[in-house]
Motif scaffolding. Structure first.
Motif, short mmCIF file in Angstrom:
data_model
loop_
_atom_site.label_atom_id
_atom_site.label_comp_id
_atom_site.label_asym_id
_atom_site.label_seq_id
_atom_site.Cartn_x
_atom_site.Cartn_y
_atom_site.Cartn_z
N SER A 118 0.90 -1.17 0.03
CA SER A 118 0.10 0.00 0.15
C SER A 118 0.95 1.07 -0.10
O SER A 118 1.91 1.19 0.93
CB SER A 118 -0.95 0.04 1.24
N MET A 152 0.48 3.63 1.32
CA MET A 152 -0.07 4.22 2.61
C MET A 152 1.24 3.74 3.66
O MET A 152 1.89 4.44 4.51
CB MET A 152 -1.30 4.26 3.08
N GLY A 166 -4.09 -2.70 -1.02
CA GLY A 166 -4.51 -1.36 -1.03
C GLY A 166 -5.83 -1.25 -0.19
O GLY A 166 -6.46 -2.19 -0.14
N PHE A 173 -1.84 6.75 -5.18
CA PHE A 173 -0.61 7.30 -4.54
C PHE A 173 -0.98 8.02 -3.26
O PHE A 173 -2.16 8.36 -2.76
CB PHE A 173 -0.16 8.57 -5.40
N GLY A 221 -11.71 7.38 -4.02
CA GLY A 221 -11.66 7.68 -2.44
C GLY A 221 -10.47 8.24 -1.93
O GLY A 221 -9.28 8.07 -2.43
N ALA A 266 -19.33 1.10 -8.59
CA ALA A 266 -17.90 1.89 -8.80
C ALA A 266 -17.75 2.10 -10.39
O ALA A 266 -18.98 1.68 -11.08
CB ALA A 266 -16.81 1.10 -8.32
#
Ligand code: BT5
Length: 319
Positions: A89, A91, A116, A134, A187, A221
């Motif tokens: 991820s 993050m 993710g 990103f 999101g 989606a």
């Protein structure tokens, strides 16, 4: 070195002699040839013509740092970039870089994520080369309680960028959904490292469906490609988001939350709706009446009392 060679080819936009490039970088013609081969292996179409030199014909649709930085013209956002073909991820990496004191505006990009994530441990589907995935590091001088404002700031920046680059009207569903035609196109995930009264850094993860085929998307989606009916440039989208975030962020530092809130009011789909908000195990059904100066949602219940919610999942109820 490849990035620098690319930069020359892009800036000239025409044939550049091998002699000129190799002299510029003080390398041999064979050395240059090797770098050109490496660029071709990465997907760059570079033609070589005797007596004329090299010309860049096309670039691959990859989120390579050299692509993102070319013509970016920002002062803070994306001046430092980390690129991964695959990562768990962005993050996770953002947190490592944040702890290692990376500069504000650092961006971590990935072509695919194996883990993710969304909020509360939910999954963010991140198929290779289809979306933009990103994370951006910010180091705002605000109280931790004010960080939801950054989610709003980034969401308005995304809507502005989608409009500017593709002419598509995107809308925001509080707190972190980006919608087109009432379906989720992207999101935002905001995570922070903070002490009681000080933010060390905020990692803002952005996931957007760009070139995904409808059939491969989760229910509810949509992708930008499905709206425009053509493949779109992920690079241009990421660049414009970084430019817009920079403008809105600098304005936020100068003028406070007012301009962010004002823009957000103009592009959200939540205010004025009857909503059901789920937070932890609580459900509240009420009318969403406004957004507060700290980014919280203001709800009016059936007896007219105003309640403030800071986070949660929102379902718009049919009236
Ligand atoms: C979000 O969470 O919407 C935040 C997503 C942030 C993703 C980015 S990608 C770069 C960075 N690195 C990460 O690991 N994450 C960030 P949430 O509101 O919790 O919504 C998650 C829900 O959206 C899932 O439970 C699915 O229902 C749905 N979903 C999953 N993948 C999707 C996709 N590609 N498109 C639309 N909806 C999706």
């Amino acid at each position: 070195m490849e990035d620098k060679i690319l930069d020359i080819l892009k800036r000239k936009g025409e044939y550049v002699s091998g002699e000129e490039i190799s002299a510029h970088f003080k390398m041999t013609r064979q050395g240059l040839w090797k770098h050109i081969q490496d660029l071709r292996d990465s997907g760059y179409d570079i033609v070589a013509v005797p007596h004329l030199g090299y010309k860049l014909v096309s670039s691959p649709d990859k989120l390579f740092p050299a692509e993102i930085t070319h013509g970016l013209n920002t002062r803070i956002m994306g001046r430092k970039l980390y690129y991964y073909d695959t990562c768990s991820s962005t993050m996770d990496i953002a947190f490592q870089k944040g702890v290692e004191n990376c500069p504000e505006g650092t961006v971590i990009l990935a072509e695919a994520q194996t883990k993710g994530r969304g909020r509360l441990g939910r999954t963010w589907e991140s198929p290779r080369h289809k979306g933009a995935y990103f994370s951006l590091i910010l180091r705002p001088r605000i109280l931790p309680s004010k960080t939801p404002l950054l989610t709003l700031l980034v969401s308005i920046s995304i809507c502005e960028a989608i409009k500017e680059v593709f002419g598509i009207e995107a809308r925001i569903k509080w707190p972190n959904d980006i919608l087109v035609s009432n379906k989720k196109i992207g999101g935002i995930l905001t995570e922070l490292s903070a002490e009681t009264d000080r933010v060390n850094f905020v990692a803002i993860g952005i996931g957007l469906n760009v070139n995904n085929e409808n059939a491969a998307l989760v229910p509810g989606a949509i992708s930008l490609k499905e709206v425009k009916k053509e493949n779109l440039s992920r690079v241009e989208l990421v660049q414009e988001i970084l430019r817009r975030v920079e403008i809105n962020y600098l304005n936020f530092q100068k003028s406070g939350s007012g301009p962010v809130i004002e823009k957000w009011r103009n592009c959200n789909v939540t205010i004025g709706k009857r909503v059901k908000v789920t937070c932890c195990k609580d459900h509240i059904e009420a009318e969403a009446v406004d957004i507060d100066t700290d980014g919280a949602l203001l709800l009016r219940n059936d007896v007219g009392l105003i309640q403030k919610v800071y986070t949660g999942d929102v379902v718009h109820c049919r009236m």
